[in-house]
Design an enzyme around this catalytic site. Structure first.
Site, PDB file in Angstrom:
ATOM      1  N   THR A 189     -14.307  -5.598  -9.363  1.00  0.00           N
ATOM      2  CA  THR A 189     -14.540  -5.391 -10.784  1.00  0.00           C
ATOM      3  C   THR A 189     -15.502  -6.498 -11.119  1.00  0.00           C
ATOM      4  OG1 THR A 189     -12.487  -4.374 -11.589  1.00  0.00           O
ATOM      5  CG2 THR A 189     -13.468  -5.941 -13.048  1.00  0.00           C
ATOM      6  N   ARG A 207      -6.979   8.205 -13.330  1.00  0.00           N
ATOM      7  CA  ARG A 207      -6.293   6.901 -13.445  1.00  0.00           C
ATOM      8  C   ARG A 207      -7.184   5.917 -14.229  1.00  0.00           C
ATOM      9  NH1 ARG A 207      -7.759   1.420 -11.745  1.00  0.00           N
ATOM     10  NH2 ARG A 207      -5.842   0.292 -11.367  1.00  0.00           N
ATOM     11  N   GLY A 212      -7.560   1.894 -15.325  1.00  0.00           N
ATOM     12  CA  GLY A 212      -7.078   0.545 -15.008  1.00  0.00           C
ATOM     13  C   GLY A 212      -7.009  -0.336 -16.239  1.00  0.00           C
ATOM     14  N   ASP A 213      -6.907  -1.620 -16.013  1.00  0.00           N
ATOM     15  CA  ASP A 213      -6.794  -2.588 -17.107  1.00  0.00           C
ATOM     16  C   ASP A 213      -8.140  -2.926 -17.738  1.00  0.00           C
ATOM     17  OD1 ASP A 213      -7.399  -3.761 -14.534  1.00  0.00           O
ATOM     18  OD2 ASP A 213      -7.308  -5.707 -15.528  1.00  0.00           O
ATOM     19  N   THR A 268      -9.560  -9.325 -13.196  1.00  0.00           N
ATOM     20  CA  THR A 268      -9.774  -8.450 -12.043  1.00  0.00           C
ATOM     21  C   THR A 268      -8.520  -8.459 -11.183  1.00  0.00           C
ATOM     22  OG1 THR A 268     -11.040  -8.086 -10.014  1.00  0.00           O
ATOM     23  CG2 THR A 268     -10.919 -10.357 -10.805  1.00  0.00           C
ATOM     24  N   GLY A 269      -8.215  -7.314 -10.588  1.00  0.00           N
ATOM     25  CA  GLY A 269      -7.025  -7.268  -9.738  1.00  0.00           C
ATOM     26  C   GLY A 269      -6.332  -5.931  -9.869  1.00  0.00           C
ATOM     27  N   GLY A 286      -4.806  -3.369 -11.464  1.00  0.00           N
ATOM     28  CA  GLY A 286      -4.817  -3.097 -12.896  1.00  0.00           C
ATOM     29  C   GLY A 286      -3.488  -2.718 -13.511  1.00  0.00           C
TER      30      GLY A 286
HETATM   31  N1  ASP Z   1      -8.670  -4.226 -12.288  1.00  0.00           N
HETATM   32  C1  ASP Z   1      -9.405  -3.133 -11.723  1.00  0.00           C
HETATM   33  C2  ASP Z   1      -8.608  -1.876 -11.876  1.00  0.00           C
HETATM   34  O1  ASP Z   1      -7.412  -1.902 -11.690  1.00  0.00           O
HETATM   35  C3  ASP Z   1      -9.717  -3.304 -10.274  1.00  0.00           C
HETATM   36  C4  ASP Z   1     -10.101  -4.676  -9.866  1.00  0.00           C
HETATM   37  O2  ASP Z   1     -10.325  -5.548 -10.657  1.00  0.00           O
HETATM   38  O3  ASP Z   1     -10.193  -4.900  -8.667  1.00  0.00           O
HETATM   39  O4  ASP Z   1      -9.186  -0.858 -12.129  1.00  0.00           O
END
Ligand code: ASP
Length: 327
Positions: free
Chosen positions: A187, A215, A217-218, A238-239, A241
């Site tokens: 992200t 789907r 995400g966050d 990021t991570g 979500g």
């Molecule tokens: N946070 C993002 C999501 O879940 C993905 C990411 O940051 O790696 O869509």
């Protein structure tokens, strides 16, 4: 106020042994280009919002990062991108989700915010809006494809066949090892403080490899993956979500500062530490109203960089690595 910009380009299982010196240099150069684009906007007396969008748009153009061109694939082999911007002055926000023809989803999010009628637009409606706003579109979503992301999808599908849909690529899995340095995450995001003391945050993503179509995400959700409020801080996450949504990660950093009187650093590490405790892997970048920057992560690495009047572009990748100048 001394302006500053800080960015991330995804957190994940970024281990030194999976990077050649050439890989690392390529990522660092991409990060430097993006912070420079953001900082130039600040120097031109642009707003924090313009700076954050300029940095994120640059990262969207760079196919090595999971946003815009180079976005990961869904389970069906398509792209569904999400983006959000938020302005600290008045907590104005705009976001798009599930888009696959907008070249710079972050600019569509900004257009939603500036129009002011809605906060979050999805899919075909978001794309129609972007087209009307005159934003750059591509007729063919293959514009966003990269060979590397396709290989990651194939590996994720192969792993899923063996272990079931809930599987997360783990470090010691041979499939995962072949999937390249990023595994599932990625992200991009930016936070900025401008000359007038205003904050802003912007985040853009292709989401997670092999995600189910539809789907979300966050990243496009204000308070989850993106947040800005001039009274406290601007945050981009990021991570994984789903965890960042459930724990309202970005908004929680600001809430801890506001209600507990914590510093940015304390609040950011508390939120990322709490997420680690429940299995939510990832990280964030944040800046407070005095221009202090925090990078917090509970993954082995996060692509990250910053730039201010005092310091040229500084970047780092691995968790235990200090920010160092990018020449
Ligand atoms: N946070 C993002 C999501 O879940 C993905 C990411 O940051 O790696 O869509």
């Amino acid at each position: 106020m001394k302006p500053v910009i800080a960015i991330h380009a995804g957190a994940g299982n970024l281990l030194r042994e999976n990077f050649t010196p050439g890989d690392a240099a390529q990522y660092r150069a991409g990060l430097a280009r993006a912070v420079k684009a953001g900082f130039s906007a600040l120097e031109a007396a642009g707003t924090a919002l313009e700076a954050a969008c300029a940095a994120v748009a640059e990262l969207e153009d760079n196919p090595i990062f999971n946003a815009g061109r180079g976005s990961v694939f869904t389970h069906e082999g398509t792209h569904e991108m999400d983006a959000c911007v938020m302005r600290g002055t008045d907590r104005a926000a705009g976001a798009v989700t599930g888009v696959s023809h907008i070249v710079h989803p972050v600019l569509a999010a900004r257009a939603v915010m500036l129009e002011g009628r809605h906060v979050l637009l999805s899919g075909a409606g978001a794309e129609a809006f972007a087209r009307e706003a005159g934003l750059e579109m591509t007729a063919d979503p293959a514009y966003f494809d990269t060979e590397r992301r396709r290989r990651e999808l194939e590996l994720a599908l192969e792993l899923e066949r063996r272990t079931g849909p809930a599987a997360v690529l783990s470090e010691d899995d041979p499939c995962a090892a072949a999937a390249g340095p990023d595994r599932k995450f990625g992200t991009v995001g930016a936070v900025a403080l401008d000359f007038n003391g205003h904050l802003a945050a912007a985040t853009s993503t292709g989401g997670m490899t092999n995600k189910r179509c539809g789907r979300i995400g966050d990243s496009p959700i204000p308070g989850a993956g993106t947040f800005a409020d001039d009274q406290t801080c601007a945050v981009s996450c990021t991570g994984h979500g789903e965890f960042f949504i459930r724990y309202q990660a970005a908004g929680d950093v600001a809430a801890r500062m506001r209600y507990l009187g914590e510093s940015l650093e304390e609040a950011a590490s508390a939120v990322i530490g709490m997420l680690a405790g429940v299995g939510g892997r990832g990280g964030l970048v944040a800046v407070d109203r005095l221009g202090r920057v925090s990078f917090a992560l509970n993954s082995p690495g996060m692509y990250r960089a910053m730039m201010s009047e005092d310091e040229g572009p500084l970047a780092a990748i691995f968790a235990d690595e200090a920010l160092t100048p990018v020449l």
